[in-house]
Design a protein around this motif. Structure first.
Motif, PDB file in Angstrom:
ATOM      1  N   THR A  33       6.953  43.940  51.594  1.00  0.00           N
ATOM      2  CA  THR A  33       6.023  45.067  51.660  1.00  0.00           C
ATOM      3  C   THR A  33       5.819  45.500  53.110  1.00  0.00           C
ATOM      4  OG1 THR A  33       4.011  43.723  51.916  1.00  0.00           O
ATOM      5  CG2 THR A  33       4.775  44.148  49.656  1.00  0.00           C
ATOM      6  N   ASP A  34       5.232  46.701  53.258  1.00  0.00           N
ATOM      7  CA  ASP A  34       4.826  47.127  54.588  1.00  0.00           C
ATOM      8  C   ASP A  34       3.385  46.690  54.827  1.00  0.00           C
ATOM      9  OD1 ASP A  34       3.170  48.919  53.233  1.00  0.00           O
ATOM     10  OD2 ASP A  34       4.413  50.667  53.665  1.00  0.00           O
ATOM     11  N   ALA A  64      16.861  42.663  49.863  1.00  0.00           N
ATOM     12  CA  ALA A  64      16.024  42.932  48.693  1.00  0.00           C
ATOM     13  C   ALA A  64      16.640  44.059  47.865  1.00  0.00           C
ATOM     14  CB  ALA A  64      14.611  43.304  49.136  1.00  0.00           C
ATOM     15  N   ASN A  65      16.287  44.098  46.583  1.00  0.00           N
ATOM     16  CA  ASN A  65      16.836  45.133  45.713  1.00  0.00           C
ATOM     17  C   ASN A  65      16.057  46.441  45.852  1.00  0.00           C
ATOM     18  OD1 ASN A  65      14.458  44.857  44.198  1.00  0.00           O
ATOM     19  ND2 ASN A  65      15.424  43.578  42.639  1.00  0.00           N
ATOM     20  N   ALA A  66      16.340  47.395  44.983  1.00  0.00           N
ATOM     21  CA  ALA A  66      15.714  48.715  45.069  1.00  0.00           C
ATOM     22  C   ALA A  66      14.219  48.684  44.791  1.00  0.00           C
ATOM     23  CB  ALA A  66      16.405  49.677  44.104  1.00  0.00           C
ATOM     24  N   LEU A  67      13.723  47.573  44.256  1.00  0.00           N
ATOM     25  CA  LEU A  67      12.291  47.430  43.987  1.00  0.00           C
ATOM     26  C   LEU A  67      11.594  46.595  45.055  1.00  0.00           C
ATOM     27  CD1 LEU A  67      12.435  46.739  40.126  1.00  0.00           C
ATOM     28  CD2 LEU A  67      11.996  48.918  41.292  1.00  0.00           C
ATOM     29  N   GLY A  68      12.340  46.214  46.094  1.00  0.00           N
ATOM     30  CA  GLY A  68      11.754  45.378  47.143  1.00  0.00           C
ATOM     31  C   GLY A  68      11.664  43.914  46.772  1.00  0.00           C
ATOM     32  N   GLU A  69      12.410  43.495  45.749  1.00  0.00           N
ATOM     33  CA  GLU A  69      12.375  42.104  45.301  1.00  0.00           C
ATOM     34  C   GLU A  69      13.585  41.345  45.854  1.00  0.00           C
ATOM     35  OE1 GLU A  69      10.502  43.187  40.897  1.00  0.00           O
ATOM     36  OE2 GLU A  69      12.671  42.913  41.171  1.00  0.00           O
ATOM     37  N   PHE A  70      13.381  40.064  46.148  1.00  0.00           N
ATOM     38  CA  PHE A  70      14.489  39.223  46.607  1.00  0.00           C
ATOM     39  C   PHE A  70      14.430  37.858  45.936  1.00  0.00           C
ATOM     40  CE2 PHE A  70      10.995  38.203  49.451  1.00  0.00           C
ATOM     41  CZ  PHE A  70      11.081  36.826  49.603  1.00  0.00           C
ATOM     42  N   PHE A  76      17.915  25.394  48.796  1.00  0.00           N
ATOM     43  CA  PHE A  76      17.126  24.947  49.950  1.00  0.00           C
ATOM     44  C   PHE A  76      16.739  23.478  49.825  1.00  0.00           C
ATOM     45  CE2 PHE A  76      16.311  29.532  49.913  1.00  0.00           C
ATOM     46  CZ  PHE A  76      16.527  29.846  51.244  1.00  0.00           C
ATOM     47  N   ALA A  77      16.952  22.710  50.896  1.00  0.00           N
ATOM     48  CA  ALA A  77      16.413  21.365  50.954  1.00  0.00           C
ATOM     49  C   ALA A  77      14.893  21.447  50.990  1.00  0.00           C
ATOM     50  CB  ALA A  77      16.933  20.644  52.194  1.00  0.00           C
ATOM     51  N   LEU A  78      14.237  20.423  50.511  1.00  0.00           N
ATOM     52  CA  LEU A  78      12.784  20.417  50.535  1.00  0.00           C
ATOM     53  C   LEU A  78      12.297  20.419  51.985  1.00  0.00           C
ATOM     54  CD1 LEU A  78      12.004  17.890  47.670  1.00  0.00           C
ATOM     55  CD2 LEU A  78      12.332  20.367  47.548  1.00  0.00           C
ATOM     56  N   GLY A  79      11.214  21.147  52.254  1.00  0.00           N
ATOM     57  CA  GLY A  79      10.696  21.238  53.607  1.00  0.00           C
ATOM     58  C   GLY A  79       9.931  22.535  53.804  1.00  0.00           C
ATOM     59  N   THR A  80       9.619  22.836  55.063  1.00  0.00           N
ATOM     60  CA  THR A  80       8.845  24.029  55.397  1.00  0.00           C
ATOM     61  C   THR A  80       9.752  25.060  56.064  1.00  0.00           C
ATOM     62  OG1 THR A  80       6.878  22.659  55.728  1.00  0.00           O
ATOM     63  CG2 THR A  80       6.811  24.890  56.614  1.00  0.00           C
ATOM     64  N   TYR A  81       9.576  26.322  55.672  1.00  0.00           N
ATOM     65  CA  TYR A  81      10.433  27.395  56.169  1.00  0.00           C
ATOM     66  C   TYR A  81       9.599  28.569  56.670  1.00  0.00           C
ATOM     67  CZ  TYR A  81      14.217  24.925  53.821  1.00  0.00           C
ATOM     68  OH  TYR A  81      15.130  23.969  53.433  1.00  0.00           O
ATOM     69  N   LYS A  82      10.148  29.270  57.690  1.00  0.00           N
ATOM     70  CA  LYS A  82       9.564  30.507  58.188  1.00  0.00           C
ATOM     71  C   LYS A  82      10.344  31.678  57.602  1.00  0.00           C
ATOM     72  CE  LYS A  82      10.346  28.890  62.316  1.00  0.00           C
ATOM     73  NZ  LYS A  82      10.455  28.691  63.788  1.00  0.00           N
ATOM     74  N   LEU A  83       9.620  32.725  57.202  1.00  0.00           N
ATOM     75  CA  LEU A  83      10.256  33.901  56.624  1.00  0.00           C
ATOM     76  C   LEU A  83       9.883  35.143  57.423  1.00  0.00           C
ATOM     77  CD1 LEU A  83      10.011  31.853  54.091  1.00  0.00           C
ATOM     78  CD2 LEU A  83      10.276  33.910  52.710  1.00  0.00           C
ATOM     79  N   TYR A  84      10.825  36.057  57.565  1.00  0.00           N
ATOM     80  CA  TYR A  84      10.529  37.355  58.145  1.00  0.00           C
ATOM     81  C   TYR A  84      11.492  38.382  57.572  1.00  0.00           C
ATOM     82  CZ  TYR A  84      14.444  36.518  61.420  1.00  0.00           C
ATOM     83  OH  TYR A  84      15.673  36.266  61.982  1.00  0.00           O
ATOM     84  N   THR A 121       6.677  34.518  47.077  1.00  0.00           N
ATOM     85  CA  THR A 121       5.816  34.955  48.166  1.00  0.00           C
ATOM     86  C   THR A 121       6.043  36.428  48.495  1.00  0.00           C
ATOM     87  OG1 THR A 121       5.105  34.394  50.425  1.00  0.00           O
ATOM     88  CG2 THR A 121       7.466  34.336  49.984  1.00  0.00           C
ATOM     89  N   THR A 122       5.192  36.956  49.361  1.00  0.00           N
ATOM     90  CA  THR A 122       5.317  38.337  49.829  1.00  0.00           C
ATOM     91  C   THR A 122       5.544  38.319  51.334  1.00  0.00           C
ATOM     92  OG1 THR A 122       3.868  39.194  48.098  1.00  0.00           O
ATOM     93  CG2 THR A 122       4.190  40.571  50.044  1.00  0.00           C
TER      94      THR A 122
END
Length: 214
Positions: A33-34, A64-70, A76-84, A121-122
């Motif tokens: 989203t924006d 992401a697709n035409a609806l903004g979904e990904f 993914f291995a278990l753990g903590t990730y950063k998203l942008y 998540t968003t």
């Protein structure tokens, strides 16, 4: 002896399967989203392990697709990730680039655990950048010049692009930016041809840059 070797082989196989399974348990999906909560279709989403910085890894990404979904569909291995996320064609810059990053906004993080291996998540893109476009030319002849444009803010963050004549680039909004131009010719010295720039979010500005020889 044969029984021992058989048991050892079984144990090794089970251990390898267990490790492989754990590495592929996690999945991450969601929407982009924006700043106003509007969906951003076709944005690119990046995922980086928490303990690794943006600068020293090629992050896993998806569009992401035409609806903004990904949906990364696991892996993914278990753990903590950063998203942008970014979509430069619509003016949403790359937040991993220090010139565009918002120092007041922490990267979105998700944690994948054995109890919660899936995260929905968003991811919000940065505010829309400004756009600066024009030409770099010789002041007398109007001939296009091959040059490096370096944009710098007051905190020392910078972003550079190589151009041959025409250029078009995103610049962070609401900041005073200094532009340094370095022509790829010994006949021209480095020049700061304009006063500091400050553009608003979504603003587009045309600016030709005429340069003189030494």
């Amino acid at each position: 002896m044969k029984l021992f070797l058989t048991l050892a082989l079984i144990a090794t196989t089970v251990l390898a399967y267990s490790q492989t399974k754990e590495k592929t348990l996690g999945e991450i999906k969601g929407t982009v989203t924006d700043a106003n909560g509007n969906l951003v279709p076709r944005a690119t989403v990046y995922v980086v392990p928490q303990e690794i910085s943006f600068e020293n890894i090629a992050p896993r990404s998806i569009t992401a697709n035409a609806l903004g979904e990904f949906d990364f569909r696991g892996g993914f291995a278990l753990g903590t990730y950063k998203l942008y996320a970014k979509k430069e064609s619509d003016g949403y810059p790359d937040p991993s680039d220090t010139l565009y990053a918002d120092p007041k906004r922490e990267p979105l993080t998700v944690e994948l655990t054995k109890d919660h291996p899936s995260s929905t998540t968003t991811v919000a893109v940065l505010d829309r950048a400004a756009v600066l476009a024009g030409r770099v030319v010789d002041v007398n002849s109007g001939v296009p010049l091959k040059a490096k444009l370096v944009f710098m803010d007051q905190d020392g963050n910078s972003h550079s692009i190589m151009v041959t004549g025409k250029y078009r680039t995103l610049v962070p909004p609401g900041r005073d930016l200094t532009l340094m131009v370095m022509v790829m010719s010994p006949d021209y010295g480095s020049q700061a041809p304009v006063p500091p720039l400050r553009l608003a979010s979504g603003q587009e500005m045309d600016m030709d840059i005429p340069l003189s020889k030494r």
